[in-house]
Design an enzyme around this catalytic site. Sequence first.
Site: not given
Length: 360
Positions: A57, A232
């Site tokens: 991420d 997401e």
Amino acid sequence: MTYPFKSIFRQIPALALLLLLSCTNGDKTMVAPKPPVINPPVAGTTFTNPLLSSGPDPWVYHKDGYYYYMHTTNTNLRIWKTAKMSELGTKSSVLAWAPPQTGPASGNLWAPELYFLDGKWYLYYSAGPAGSDLGRQRTWVLENASADPTTGTWISKGQVVSPEADYWAIDGTVLEQNDKRYFIWSGHNGVDAIQRLYISEMSNPWTLIGPRVELSHPEYNWETVGPPYVNEGPEILKHGDKTFLVYSASFCGTDQYALGMLTANSTADPLALSSWTKSAKPVFTQNPANRAYATGHNSFFRSKDGQEDWILYHANSNANEGCVEKRNPRMQKFTWKADGTPDFGVPVAISTPILKPSGE
């Protein structure tokens, strides 16, 4: 194909052969052109992916000549500061925040994003109670009044929660459009465990004022590799008169984790679902030949001289490595198509020399 040159030359008379090898045009001799010379990149002008051995991420924010980089560590929030993104691997991180030992945001810290808003730094992250129960993940925010986010004191501003519903919520990001500020995140609807993308207007960097609008949910085959079924990691990219919402789809533990995209006009109301058009195909996906699997959860930045656009994303270097710390951060330049949409290309092979961002 191989040609029998010797047998051909035996059939060409001497004069013809002479003319073939050296033709004249007036007083100039025409010689067969030489192949182009390709010079290898000069040492120090390239870098290779991955940038770090681990970094799920990945997020980067550029301000005042420095890039501030973060990624998921699970246990705390750390910031890397560098003047050159290609030199990220040579920098050390600074601890920004260590969570309390107990409480609703004491463990499983994911997907940090750093912004400079209204004269202060804000750090958004996902967290829940310490332990293996991930069903209570929510989004939280910290504030820092220092000019440099690697210094000063971070103060918790609490949970970023929709006044309409306090459900599972992760991966918060910020959109500024039409002189308003919006928060976009991945969450549940209270009915099922499908991760959907939601948007809500903000009254300040830590408060949502609603309504909560669903922008996207998994519906295409490339979005439904799992379970769980996932949209997401929403990220905003702007270019010309368009606003793009690039997100990650399918379960992060699969090799098919990929990027999808929503597109809106840069002046459209982002709370109106009709403002957005969803791509029917992924815009960036795995490339086994280049050892890039589960390519997703990205961010964007511009080169130091402002002339190039770059995508920063994570990937696994081998198949079936799952949604853990083996995911590593990578970056590459991307271009724009004639219709104004981004062309991310394919993931560049690991250990391949890549020219550094311009200005470095």
